[in-house]
Design an enzyme around this catalytic site. Sequence first.
Site, PDB file in Angstrom:
ATOM      1  N   SER A  50      47.652  28.659  -7.167  1.00  0.00           N
ATOM      2  CA  SER A  50      47.807  27.345  -6.514  1.00  0.00           C
ATOM      3  C   SER A  50      46.449  26.730  -6.157  1.00  0.00           C
ATOM      4  O   SER A  50      46.366  25.534  -5.853  1.00  0.00           O
ATOM      5  CB  SER A  50      48.697  27.449  -5.272  1.00  0.00           C
ATOM      6  OG  SER A  50      48.068  28.227  -4.288  1.00  0.00           O
ATOM      7  N   ASP A  68      44.956  34.461   3.131  1.00  0.00           N
ATOM      8  CA  ASP A  68      45.828  35.570   2.734  1.00  0.00           C
ATOM      9  C   ASP A  68      45.443  36.793   3.545  1.00  0.00           C
ATOM     10  O   ASP A  68      44.308  36.914   4.011  1.00  0.00           O
ATOM     11  CB  ASP A  68      45.697  35.866   1.227  1.00  0.00           C
ATOM     12  CG  ASP A  68      46.972  36.502   0.676  1.00  0.00           C
ATOM     13  OD1 ASP A  68      47.761  35.807  -0.004  1.00  0.00           O
ATOM     14  OD2 ASP A  68      47.200  37.705   0.955  1.00  0.00           O
ATOM     15  N   GLN A  88      48.658  35.678   9.259  1.00  0.00           N
ATOM     16  CA  GLN A  88      49.213  34.402   9.711  1.00  0.00           C
ATOM     17  C   GLN A  88      50.020  34.529  11.007  1.00  0.00           C
ATOM     18  O   GLN A  88      50.370  33.512  11.610  1.00  0.00           O
ATOM     19  CB  GLN A  88      50.093  33.779   8.629  1.00  0.00           C
ATOM     20  CG  GLN A  88      51.419  34.488   8.405  1.00  0.00           C
ATOM     21  CD  GLN A  88      52.341  33.683   7.487  1.00  0.00           C
ATOM     22  OE1 GLN A  88      52.599  34.135   6.375  1.00  0.00           O
ATOM     23  NE2 GLN A  88      52.830  32.540   7.904  1.00  0.00           N
ATOM     24  N   ASP A 110      53.038  29.255   2.677  1.00  0.00           N
ATOM     25  CA  ASP A 110      53.647  29.979   1.554  1.00  0.00           C
ATOM     26  C   ASP A 110      53.188  31.436   1.642  1.00  0.00           C
ATOM     27  O   ASP A 110      52.809  32.039   0.659  1.00  0.00           O
ATOM     28  CB  ASP A 110      53.213  29.332   0.225  1.00  0.00           C
ATOM     29  CG  ASP A 110      53.916  29.952  -0.984  1.00  0.00           C
ATOM     30  OD1 ASP A 110      54.997  30.536  -0.821  1.00  0.00           O
ATOM     31  OD2 ASP A 110      53.367  29.870  -2.101  1.00  0.00           O
ATOM     32  N   HIS A 113      56.686  34.623   4.488  1.00  0.00           N
ATOM     33  CA  HIS A 113      58.066  34.121   4.566  1.00  0.00           C
ATOM     34  C   HIS A 113      58.911  34.911   5.565  1.00  0.00           C
ATOM     35  O   HIS A 113      60.143  34.836   5.549  1.00  0.00           O
ATOM     36  CB  HIS A 113      58.750  34.089   3.193  1.00  0.00           C
ATOM     37  CG  HIS A 113      57.934  33.418   2.132  1.00  0.00           C
ATOM     38  ND1 HIS A 113      57.367  32.177   2.317  1.00  0.00           N
ATOM     39  CD2 HIS A 113      57.565  33.820   0.893  1.00  0.00           C
ATOM     40  CE1 HIS A 113      56.690  31.844   1.240  1.00  0.00           C
ATOM     41  NE2 HIS A 113      56.778  32.819   0.361  1.00  0.00           N
ATOM     42  N   ASP A 139      60.054  28.438   1.275  1.00  0.00           N
ATOM     43  CA  ASP A 139      60.911  29.626   1.144  1.00  0.00           C
ATOM     44  C   ASP A 139      61.729  29.901   2.404  1.00  0.00           C
ATOM     45  O   ASP A 139      61.931  31.059   2.803  1.00  0.00           O
ATOM     46  CB  ASP A 139      60.079  30.862   0.752  1.00  0.00           C
ATOM     47  CG  ASP A 139      59.596  30.776  -0.702  1.00  0.00           C
ATOM     48  OD1 ASP A 139      59.453  29.643  -1.210  1.00  0.00           O
ATOM     49  OD2 ASP A 139      59.379  31.827  -1.320  1.00  0.00           O
TER      50      ASP A 139
HETATM   51  C1  SAM Z   1      54.267  33.810  -2.265  1.00  0.00           C
HETATM   52  S1  SAM Z   1      52.676  34.507  -2.295  1.00  0.00           S
HETATM   53  C2  SAM Z   1      51.646  33.073  -2.326  1.00  0.00           C
HETATM   54  C3  SAM Z   1      51.765  32.330  -3.613  1.00  0.00           C
HETATM   55  C4  SAM Z   1      50.757  31.245  -3.823  1.00  0.00           C
HETATM   56  N1  SAM Z   1      50.725  30.281  -2.739  1.00  0.00           N
HETATM   57  C5  SAM Z   1      51.103  30.509  -5.104  1.00  0.00           C
HETATM   58  O1  SAM Z   1      51.532  29.336  -5.018  1.00  0.00           O
HETATM   59  O2  SAM Z   1      50.923  31.073  -6.198  1.00  0.00           O
HETATM   60  C6  SAM Z   1      52.540  35.103  -0.668  1.00  0.00           C
HETATM   61  C7  SAM Z   1      51.187  35.664  -0.244  1.00  0.00           C
HETATM   62  O3  SAM Z   1      51.231  35.786   1.190  1.00  0.00           O
HETATM   63  C8  SAM Z   1      50.428  36.868   1.568  1.00  0.00           C
HETATM   64  N2  SAM Z   1      50.829  37.339   2.905  1.00  0.00           N
HETATM   65  C9  SAM Z   1      51.826  38.206   3.208  1.00  0.00           C
HETATM   66  N3  SAM Z   1      51.867  38.423   4.544  1.00  0.00           N
HETATM   67  C10 SAM Z   1      50.871  37.666   5.090  1.00  0.00           C
HETATM   68  C11 SAM Z   1      50.408  37.465   6.416  1.00  0.00           C
HETATM   69  N4  SAM Z   1      50.981  38.086   7.450  1.00  0.00           N
HETATM   70  N5  SAM Z   1      49.370  36.630   6.612  1.00  0.00           N
HETATM   71  C12 SAM Z   1      48.767  36.002   5.560  1.00  0.00           C
HETATM   72  N6  SAM Z   1      49.173  36.157   4.280  1.00  0.00           N
HETATM   73  C13 SAM Z   1      50.210  36.973   4.038  1.00  0.00           C
HETATM   74  C14 SAM Z   1      50.650  37.902   0.482  1.00  0.00           C
HETATM   75  O4  SAM Z   1      49.545  38.800   0.427  1.00  0.00           O
HETATM   76  C15 SAM Z   1      50.830  37.049  -0.765  1.00  0.00           C
HETATM   77  O5  SAM Z   1      49.624  36.992  -1.496  1.00  0.00           O
END
Ligand code: SAM
Length: 242
Positions: A50, A68, A88, A110, A113, A139
């Site tokens: 993205s 991330d 996050q 994103d 979730h 999501d």
């Molecule tokens: C759905 S993917 C993101 C996809 C990306 N935005 C795209 O459009 O290709 C979700 C990401 O959130 C990250 N993630 C999971 N838990 C998280 C947290 N507590 N804080 C920040 N990032 C987190 C994961 O490591 C993963 O890389």
Amino acid sequence: MGYFSSFLQQTDDRLLTKWLHYFEVYERELTRFRDRPVSFLEIGVFKGGSIPMWKGYFAEGSRLTFVDIDPECTCLAEDGTTVEIGNQADPAFLRELAQKHGPFDVVIDDGSHICPHQVASFEGLWPHVLDHGVYIVEDCHTSYWPGFGGGYRNEASFIEYSKRLVDRMHSWYTDQDALFPFDPIAKEILGVRFYDSIVVVEKHNKKEPPATLTARDGQVKLSRRALQVRGRRSAFSGRDGS
Ligand SMILES: C[S@@+](CC[C@H](N)C(=O)[O-])C[C@H]1O[C@@H](n2cnc3c(N)ncnc32)[C@H](O)[C@@H]1O
């Protein structure tokens, strides 16, 4: 889908992952941010697909920040973008992030979730959304999945939290103070829009409480009587509603 469909045809080996119907929502919600440099934040980098999409979407000179929890995402930053590593759901990290890169015109969550994470990020970052900016949570179907802190009508889900934002936005109007007190966030929300799996909250800093408008014979009059007769003095005072 103009920009997005041509971008998708030109993607490189950095995987992008979005639901198909999100692109229509982006067109509706983000087109108005394209004519000037903006400050943009996306939580969730994954394989970085993205990053070039948003870099090409927004105007030259925009500040694009990505977050991330996975340190391996650091190397996915490209010119004109920043990747920050953090959780996050951590208010201290969000505060630091906002101080360094905010305030934001557009925030997209994103990330994990997980519902409590979505709520924590909204609460930490909403104060750092600019007037007329948008906060977008993706999501949100996870609000119906117990494994993500959701479940049908689970009060802790992000969808239920967002429904309560609708009540809080209307707290100017109620005359049931004890049951439903004035909430200062009413002074900041223009609208809460629900799409399939996406919630968008738009900010509008309102200097004055809502007014009714009447117009006759070229005379325009504003009135706040509908609020005042309900004794809602709290709605007319400072941010804390005191
Ligand atoms: C759905 S993917 C993101 C996809 C990306 N935005 C795209 O459009 O290709 C979700 C990401 O959130 C990250 N993630 C999971 N838990 C998280 C947290 N507590 N804080 C920040 N990032 C987190 C994961 O490591 C993963 O890389």
